[in-house]
Scaffold this motif. Structure first.
Motif, PDB file in Angstrom:
ATOM      1  N   ILE A  13      -8.149  -6.247  10.918  1.00 32.47           N
ATOM      2  CA  ILE A  13      -8.966  -5.229  10.263  1.00 32.47           C
ATOM      3  C   ILE A  13      -8.562  -5.171   8.797  1.00 32.47           C
ATOM      4  CG2 ILE A  13      -9.698  -2.809  10.241  1.00 32.47           C
ATOM      5  CD1 ILE A  13      -8.678  -2.652  13.153  1.00 32.47           C
ATOM      6  N   GLY A  14      -9.402  -5.678   7.916  1.00 28.65           N
ATOM      7  CA  GLY A  14      -9.138  -5.611   6.486  1.00 28.65           C
ATOM      8  C   GLY A  14      -9.779  -4.374   5.898  1.00 28.65           C
ATOM      9  N   VAL A  15      -9.001  -3.614   5.134  1.00 26.31           N
ATOM     10  CA  VAL A  15      -9.483  -2.353   4.570  1.00 26.31           C
ATOM     11  C   VAL A  15      -9.438  -2.433   3.051  1.00 26.31           C
ATOM     12  CG1 VAL A  15      -9.211   0.150   4.520  1.00 26.31           C
ATOM     13  CG2 VAL A  15      -8.548  -1.133   6.570  1.00 26.31           C
ATOM     14  N   GLY A  16     -10.584  -2.324   2.410  1.00 27.80           N
ATOM     15  CA  GLY A  16     -10.663  -2.348   0.955  1.00 27.80           C
ATOM     16  C   GLY A  16     -10.871  -0.962   0.382  1.00 27.80           C
ATOM     17  N   MET A  17     -10.507  -0.811  -0.881  1.00 28.17           N
ATOM     18  CA  MET A  17     -10.672   0.472  -1.560  1.00 28.17           C
ATOM     19  C   MET A  17     -12.060   0.547  -2.212  1.00 28.17           C
ATOM     20  SD  MET A  17      -7.773   1.937  -0.954  1.00 28.17           S
ATOM     21  CE  MET A  17      -7.553   1.002   0.555  1.00 28.17           C
ATOM     22  N   GLY A  18     -12.794   1.595  -1.906  1.00 30.78           N
ATOM     23  CA  GLY A  18     -14.156   1.707  -2.408  1.00 30.78           C
ATOM     24  C   GLY A  18     -14.261   2.091  -3.864  1.00 30.78           C
ATOM     25  N   ILE A  19     -13.252   2.821  -4.377  1.00 29.60           N
ATOM     26  CA  ILE A  19     -13.309   3.302  -5.764  1.00 29.60           C
ATOM     27  C   ILE A  19     -12.575   2.344  -6.702  1.00 29.60           C
ATOM     28  CG2 ILE A  19     -12.687   5.184  -7.330  1.00 29.60           C
ATOM     29  CD1 ILE A  19     -12.898   7.097  -4.947  1.00 29.60           C
ATOM     30  N   THR A  20     -11.321   2.079  -6.405  1.00 28.14           N
ATOM     31  CA  THR A  20     -10.493   1.253  -7.292  1.00 28.14           C
ATOM     32  C   THR A  20     -10.502  -0.220  -6.910  1.00 28.14           C
ATOM     33  OG1 THR A  20      -8.526   1.674  -5.944  1.00 28.14           O
ATOM     34  CG2 THR A  20      -8.961   3.200  -7.761  1.00 28.14           C
ATOM     35  N   GLY A  21     -11.047  -0.562  -5.771  1.00 24.25           N
ATOM     36  CA  GLY A  21     -11.004  -1.935  -5.290  1.00 24.25           C
ATOM     37  C   GLY A  21     -11.914  -2.878  -6.056  1.00 24.25           C
ATOM     38  N   THR A  22     -11.499  -4.128  -6.170  1.00 25.40           N
ATOM     39  CA  THR A  22     -12.316  -5.153  -6.810  1.00 25.40           C
ATOM     40  C   THR A  22     -13.395  -5.620  -5.839  1.00 25.40           C
ATOM     41  OG1 THR A  22     -10.852  -6.905  -6.035  1.00 25.40           O
ATOM     42  CG2 THR A  22     -10.350  -5.926  -8.182  1.00 25.40           C
ATOM     43  N   GLU A  23     -14.421  -6.271  -6.369  1.00 22.41           N
ATOM     44  CA  GLU A  23     -15.497  -6.783  -5.528  1.00 22.41           C
ATOM     45  C   GLU A  23     -14.987  -7.841  -4.554  1.00 22.41           C
ATOM     46  OE1 GLU A  23     -18.602  -5.696  -5.204  1.00 22.41           O
ATOM     47  OE2 GLU A  23     -18.011  -4.083  -6.572  1.00 22.41           O
ATOM     48  N   VAL A  24     -13.987  -8.621  -4.995  1.00 23.39           N
ATOM     49  CA  VAL A  24     -13.429  -9.660  -4.133  1.00 23.39           C
ATOM     50  C   VAL A  24     -12.761  -9.040  -2.911  1.00 23.39           C
ATOM     51  CG1 VAL A  24     -11.749 -11.534  -3.968  1.00 23.39           C
ATOM     52  CG2 VAL A  24     -13.106 -11.262  -6.045  1.00 23.39           C
ATOM     53  N   SER A  25     -11.956  -7.984  -3.128  1.00 24.33           N
ATOM     54  CA  SER A  25     -11.268  -7.331  -2.007  1.00 24.33           C
ATOM     55  C   SER A  25     -12.258  -6.636  -1.073  1.00 24.33           C
ATOM     56  CB  SER A  25     -10.237  -6.325  -2.525  1.00 24.33           C
ATOM     57  OG  SER A  25     -10.864  -5.273  -3.232  1.00 24.33           O
ATOM     58  N   LYS A  26     -13.339  -6.080  -1.638  1.00 23.19           N
ATOM     59  CA  LYS A  26     -14.360  -5.425  -0.811  1.00 23.19           C
ATOM     60  C   LYS A  26     -15.092  -6.436   0.055  1.00 23.19           C
ATOM     61  CE  LYS A  26     -15.304  -1.652  -4.086  1.00 23.19           C
ATOM     62  NZ  LYS A  26     -16.326  -1.044  -4.970  1.00 23.19           N
ATOM     63  N   ASP A  27     -15.417  -7.591  -0.527  1.00 19.23           N
ATOM     64  CA  ASP A  27     -16.133  -8.623   0.224  1.00 19.23           C
ATOM     65  C   ASP A  27     -15.289  -9.177   1.371  1.00 19.23           C
ATOM     66  OD1 ASP A  27     -18.331  -8.377  -1.392  1.00 19.23           O
ATOM     67  OD2 ASP A  27     -17.799 -10.041  -2.717  1.00 19.23           O
ATOM     68  N   ALA A  28     -13.970  -9.204   1.178  1.00 19.42           N
ATOM     69  CA  ALA A  28     -13.075  -9.738   2.213  1.00 19.42           C
ATOM     70  C   ALA A  28     -12.782  -8.714   3.305  1.00 19.42           C
ATOM     71  CB  ALA A  28     -11.769 -10.206   1.581  1.00 19.42           C
ATOM     72  N   SER A  29     -13.143  -7.457   3.092  1.00 16.56           N
ATOM     73  CA  SER A  29     -12.764  -6.371   4.005  1.00 16.56           C
ATOM     74  C   SER A  29     -13.762  -6.187   5.131  1.00 16.56           C
ATOM     75  CB  SER A  29     -12.641  -5.049   3.229  1.00 16.56           C
ATOM     76  OG  SER A  29     -11.705  -5.152   2.185  1.00 16.56           O
ATOM     77  N   ALA A  30     -13.234  -5.734   6.255  1.00 18.95           N
ATOM     78  CA  ALA A  30     -14.088  -5.340   7.384  1.00 18.95           C
ATOM     79  C   ALA A  30     -14.490  -3.877   7.261  1.00 18.95           C
ATOM     80  CB  ALA A  30     -13.355  -5.567   8.702  1.00 18.95           C
ATOM     81  N   MET A  31     -13.693  -3.109   6.523  1.00 18.15           N
ATOM     82  CA  MET A  31     -13.963  -1.690   6.337  1.00 18.15           C
ATOM     83  C   MET A  31     -13.618  -1.309   4.900  1.00 18.15           C
ATOM     84  SD  MET A  31     -12.488   1.588   8.497  1.00 18.15           S
ATOM     85  CE  MET A  31     -10.779   1.333   8.064  1.00 18.15           C
ATOM     86  N   ILE A  32     -14.433  -0.468   4.290  1.00 28.37           N
ATOM     87  CA  ILE A  32     -14.198  -0.025   2.911  1.00 28.37           C
ATOM     88  C   ILE A  32     -14.014   1.486   2.896  1.00 28.37           C
ATOM     89  CG2 ILE A  32     -15.156   0.113   0.583  1.00 28.37           C
ATOM     90  CD1 ILE A  32     -16.714  -2.434   1.169  1.00 28.37           C
ATOM     91  N   LEU A  33     -12.928   1.954   2.280  1.00 30.35           N
ATOM     92  CA  LEU A  33     -12.678   3.385   2.151  1.00 30.35           C
ATOM     93  C   LEU A  33     -13.440   3.909   0.942  1.00 30.35           C
ATOM     94  CD1 LEU A  33      -8.836   3.683   2.834  1.00 30.35           C
ATOM     95  CD2 LEU A  33     -10.710   4.238   4.377  1.00 30.35           C
ATOM     96  N   ALA A  34     -14.497   4.647   1.193  1.00 33.43           N
ATOM     97  CA  ALA A  34     -15.329   5.138   0.092  1.00 33.43           C
ATOM     98  C   ALA A  34     -14.579   6.125  -0.789  1.00 33.43           C
ATOM     99  CB  ALA A  34     -16.600   5.788   0.638  1.00 33.43           C
ATOM    100  N   ASP A  35     -13.586   6.841  -0.209  1.00 36.27           N
ATOM    101  CA  ASP A  35     -12.842   7.848  -0.973  1.00 36.27           C
ATOM    102  C   ASP A  35     -11.425   7.409  -1.335  1.00 36.27           C
ATOM    103  OD1 ASP A  35     -11.764   7.874   1.523  1.00 36.27           O
ATOM    104  OD2 ASP A  35     -12.068  10.014   1.908  1.00 36.27           O
ATOM    105  N   ASP A  36     -11.053   6.157  -0.978  1.00 39.64           N
ATOM    106  CA  ASP A  36      -9.701   5.635  -1.247  1.00 39.64           C
ATOM    107  C   ASP A  36      -8.596   6.492  -0.640  1.00 39.64           C
ATOM    108  OD1 ASP A  36     -11.001   3.684  -2.648  1.00 39.64           O
ATOM    109  OD2 ASP A  36      -9.848   3.895  -4.493  1.00 39.64           O
ATOM    110  N   ASN A  37      -8.926   7.227   0.419  1.00 42.11           N
ATOM    111  CA  ASN A  37      -7.967   8.119   1.064  1.00 42.11           C
ATOM    112  C   ASN A  37      -7.523   7.493   2.384  1.00 42.11           C
ATOM    113  OD1 ASN A  37      -6.506  10.171   2.223  1.00 42.11           O
ATOM    114  ND2 ASN A  37      -8.067  11.751   1.944  1.00 42.11           N
TER     115      ASN A  37
END
Length: 313
Positions: free
Chosen positions: A69-93
């Motif tokens: 389960i890859g989790v990327g940061m929705g606010i501070t995360g780069t597009e590369v990390s978001k694309d690699a993630s299975a889940m994105i934290l929209a609030d970075d919490n």
């Protein structure tokens, strides 16, 4: 089992065999490179654990992709990390991860319970038909009976089971093996036991009605199966007893039960429905027999669960 911290340079000095022995005692990794993160993730997976990896930078993308389960940061995360993630934290919490896990586990549990409810009820009907065929008895159900059960009285409790609220105790469960199928040993055993119990009481109802005539036998079998499956909806809400989880914790299941009972009562009691559904007139004794027989499977299952819960305490 002392936990300690290591650096990326120290990790380089470890071979895979040594790292596999030490990994469960390492709490902190400092100054690690992207390849180190991938190695850490893969080692945990090799030891049979379900892995999760959070990150926001480009250098986190390989390990995020490697994790279960890859989790990327929705606010501070780069597009590369978001694309690699299975889940994105929209609030970075990070606390949101816990809520997401609880929601996901609850959805999966409810789906499994709904499947158990539907399959066990259908298994009961199959067993009754099979038994009557082998014993050369009259047909226990008319096609319209099965159509009524599957389209109306089955769908309502199944939907209600899907509305079962989440329970924080679900977080105590170990992660589910992603390779495991639905029909594991426990699920299959419950499915067979529930189906057999409902099938037995339906067959008994058929025999009681058969002492009058074939139409009464079919009517009693149909009514008992329908009502038993409506009661069964409460059983399939949870693996705990209904006393423990409470009736009012899911009022949708209560509404589904009464809606199903009203529909069944309408078919059985409305004279103009008898011809369409091939229903016989029932006596008070017949109705009481149907009520008692239909409740037996749920009563047995709930008593068994209450005893198990008492023993565990």
């Amino acid at each position: 089992d002392t936990h300690h911290a290591i650096t990326g340079a120290m990790l380089n000095e470890m071979d895979d065999e040594q790292f596999e022995k030490e990994i469960e005692h390492i709490s902190v990794y400092a100054r690690v490179q992207p390849e180190h993160k991938v190695r850490i993730v893969n080692m945990w997976k090799k030891k049979g654990y379900v892995t999760a990896m959070t990150g926001d930078g480009v250098n986190d993308a390989p390990s995020i992709k490697s994790a279960d389960i890859g989790v990327g940061m929705g606010i501070t995360g780069t597009e590369v990390s978001k694309d690699a993630s299975a889940m994105i934290l929209a609030d970075d919490n990070f606390a949101t991860i816990i809520k997401a896990v609880l929601t996901g586990r609850n959805v999966y549990r409810n789906i499994m319970n709904a499947i158990l409810f539907l399959l066990s009820g259908n298994l009961a009907a199959i067993l009754v038909v099979l038994y009557c065929s082998i014993m050369a008895l009259d047909t226990p159900f008319q096609p319209v009976h099965l159509l009524f059960i599957n389209l109306l009285t089955d769908s309502l409790p199944a939907l209600a089971i899907g509305m079962e609220p989440s329970d924080k105790k679900l977080l105590r469960n170990k992660p589910r093996d992603p390779k495991a199928g639905i029909f594991n040993k426990s699920f299959s055993l419950q499915l067979i036991c529930y189906g057999v119990l409902i099938g037995i009481v339906t067959t008994v109802a058929f025999y009681l009605g058969d002492s009058v005539n074939a139409l009464t036998a079919s009517t009693m079998a149909f009514a008992t199966l329908t009502l038993a499956r409506l009661f069964h909806g409460f059983t399939c809400r949870s693996e705990s007893s209904i006393i423990k989880i409470g009736i009012r914790s899911n009022l949708w299941s209560v509404a589904a039960f009464f809606a199903g009972v009203l529909l069944l009562g309408f078919v059985l009691l409305a004279p103009f429905m008898h011809g369409l559904f091939m229903i016989a007139d029932l006596t008070v004794k017949n109705v009481l027999s149907i009520l008692g027989l239909a409740f037996i499977p749920t009563f047995i299952i709930q008593i068994t669960r209450i005893i198990k819960e008492a023993v565990r305490k």
